[in-house]
Design a protein around this motif. Structure first.
Motif, PDB file in Angstrom:
ATOM      1  N   GLU A 163      -5.036 -14.885  -7.014  1.00 54.36           N
ATOM      2  CA  GLU A 163      -4.587 -14.040  -5.906  1.00 54.36           C
ATOM      3  C   GLU A 163      -5.728 -13.237  -5.306  1.00 54.36           C
ATOM      4  OE1 GLU A 163      -1.300 -15.194  -8.432  1.00 54.36           O
ATOM      5  OE2 GLU A 163      -3.213 -14.224  -8.843  1.00 54.36           O
ATOM      6  N   VAL A 164      -6.731 -12.873  -6.107  1.00 56.85           N
ATOM      7  CA  VAL A 164      -7.856 -12.075  -5.603  1.00 56.85           C
ATOM      8  C   VAL A 164      -8.815 -12.938  -4.789  1.00 56.85           C
ATOM      9  CG1 VAL A 164      -9.843 -10.682  -6.307  1.00 56.85           C
ATOM     10  CG2 VAL A 164      -7.655 -10.422  -7.493  1.00 56.85           C
ATOM     11  N   ILE A 209      -8.140 -15.896  -3.321  1.00 55.19           N
ATOM     12  CA  ILE A 209      -7.381 -16.975  -2.720  1.00 55.19           C
ATOM     13  C   ILE A 209      -7.918 -17.365  -1.341  1.00 55.19           C
ATOM     14  CG2 ILE A 209      -5.627 -15.537  -1.586  1.00 55.19           C
ATOM     15  CD1 ILE A 209      -3.574 -17.635  -2.709  1.00 55.19           C
ATOM     16  N   GLN A 269       3.544 -22.442 -10.799  1.00 48.58           N
ATOM     17  CA  GLN A 269       2.724 -22.004  -9.675  1.00 48.58           C
ATOM     18  C   GLN A 269       3.527 -22.039  -8.376  1.00 48.58           C
ATOM     19  OE1 GLN A 269      -0.540 -20.797  -9.335  1.00 48.58           O
ATOM     20  NE2 GLN A 269      -0.222 -20.520 -11.534  1.00 48.58           N
ATOM     21  N   LEU A 320       2.377 -19.506  -5.317  1.00 55.13           N
ATOM     22  CA  LEU A 320       1.590 -19.016  -4.194  1.00 55.13           C
ATOM     23  C   LEU A 320       0.563 -20.048  -3.729  1.00 55.13           C
ATOM     24  CD1 LEU A 320       0.878 -16.749  -2.246  1.00 55.13           C
ATOM     25  CD2 LEU A 320      -0.642 -15.795  -3.997  1.00 55.13           C
ATOM     26  N   TRP A 321      -0.197 -20.632  -4.679  1.00 51.68           N
ATOM     27  CA  TRP A 321      -1.241 -21.571  -4.274  1.00 51.68           C
ATOM     28  C   TRP A 321      -0.672 -22.836  -3.616  1.00 51.68           C
ATOM     29  CZ3 TRP A 321      -5.923 -21.736  -2.766  1.00 51.68           C
ATOM     30  CH2 TRP A 321      -6.640 -22.936  -2.764  1.00 51.68           C
TER      31      TRP A 321
END
Length: 292
Positions: free
Chosen positions: A137-138, A140, A225, A227-228
């Motif tokens: 998330e950091v 991405i 998973q 978000l990705w």
């Protein structure tokens, strides 16, 4: 002379009674905990076997209905946007790729750090370890730019490659390799075994339980998973099952197809459950073995 046998001391009656009560109390709490966890899953299964009207018009039944085959067939081969069978395949490929890739890279990295002497090896290890502070998330946005630059959007390689590096697995394998006696490496060197032969014939079999425990954890990590895959897939045929469940919920005044949604949720639980059950013994041994 007759042999005198030592009398066996029996525990006091009060202690046996207390231990028996505590055992029963522990089992009752455990059963209640299992029921609390299992009840929502049972409701989801029941909802996947009844018609839409049985869900939207309470009270909802607590026993399975007669629409099991119909609802699961609709979910697997029709779905809402994409057939669930396609999304399950995408999730399976992604989870397997992430789990196998993380283990392969981590165990080789740990092997190099522990058994090879090269300048800055501790620096490189701590450099890998610091990446624990930088989750997906950091980083991405730059990761997306790299994947887009290589043309890996809407592909399995784009889903897997950015997530296969694991500082945690590298650290765990390094700690395990440090417990392996140096005499094994010396004996292998005396016998003329090259480093990779020592790795394949000795270290890999010894790491079997560690690999199994990490595989279970990493498979579930890859399977869940969201978000990705949401970011790098624009083609519906590349959707994962976690994305698919979210996309099945309607927006606005549309009515959700609850039997299909619940059937998809149950199908999404099956592969992780199979992995956990099939590797349960190795998983527990890898976590609790005192030598590891």
């Amino acid at each position: 002379m007759a042999r005198t046998s030592n009398p066996v001391k029996e525990p006091p009656a009060g202690m046996v009674e207390k231990r028996g009560r505590g055992l029963w109390f522990t089992h009752v709490l455990m059963i209640l905990g299992v029921l609390v966890i299992f009840f929502p899953i049972w409701l989801a299964f029941v909802a996947s076997t009844v018609p839409q009207a049985a869900i939207t018009h309470p009270p909802m039944p607590l026993l399975p209905g007669d629409q099991f085959l119909t609802n699961y067939k609709r979910a697997l081969f029709s779905g809402v946007n994409v057939p669930v069978a396609t999304m399950l395949l995408n999730s399976l490929v992604m989870a397997m790729g992430i789990a196998v890739g993380k283990i392969a890279i981590s165990i080789l990295s740990a092997f190099a750090i522990v058994y090879f002497r090269f300048p800055g090896r501790n620096f490189f290890f701590w450099l890998i370890f610091i990446t624990l502070m930088l989750p997906v998330e950091v980083r991405i946005v730059p990761t997306y730019q790299v994947i887009a630059g290589f043309g890996m959007l809407n592909s399995y390689s784009g889903l897997i490659l950015p997530l296969i590096a694991s500082a945690t697995a590298t650290f765990l394998f390094r700690q395990f390799f440090l417990t392996v006696p140096d005499e094994l490496a010396e004996a292998a060197r005396v016998d003329g075994a090259r480093p990779m032969r020592f790795f394949v014939d000795i270290l890999l079999p010894m790491s079997r339980t560690n690999i199994a425990a990490l595989f279970v954890i990493l498979f579930i990590y890859g399977w869940n998973q969201y978000l990705w895959p949401l970011l790098i897939t624009t083609d519906p045929s590349m959707n994962t099952v976690v994305m698919g469940i979210k996309q099945m919920f309607p927006s606005g005044d549309d009515i959700a197809d609850w039997p299909v949604i619940m059937a998809t949720s149950i199908l999404a639980m099956i592969p992780p459950v199979i992995v956990v059950i099939s590797m349960q013994k190795l998983f527990i041994r890898g976590l609790v073995d005192s030598e590891k």
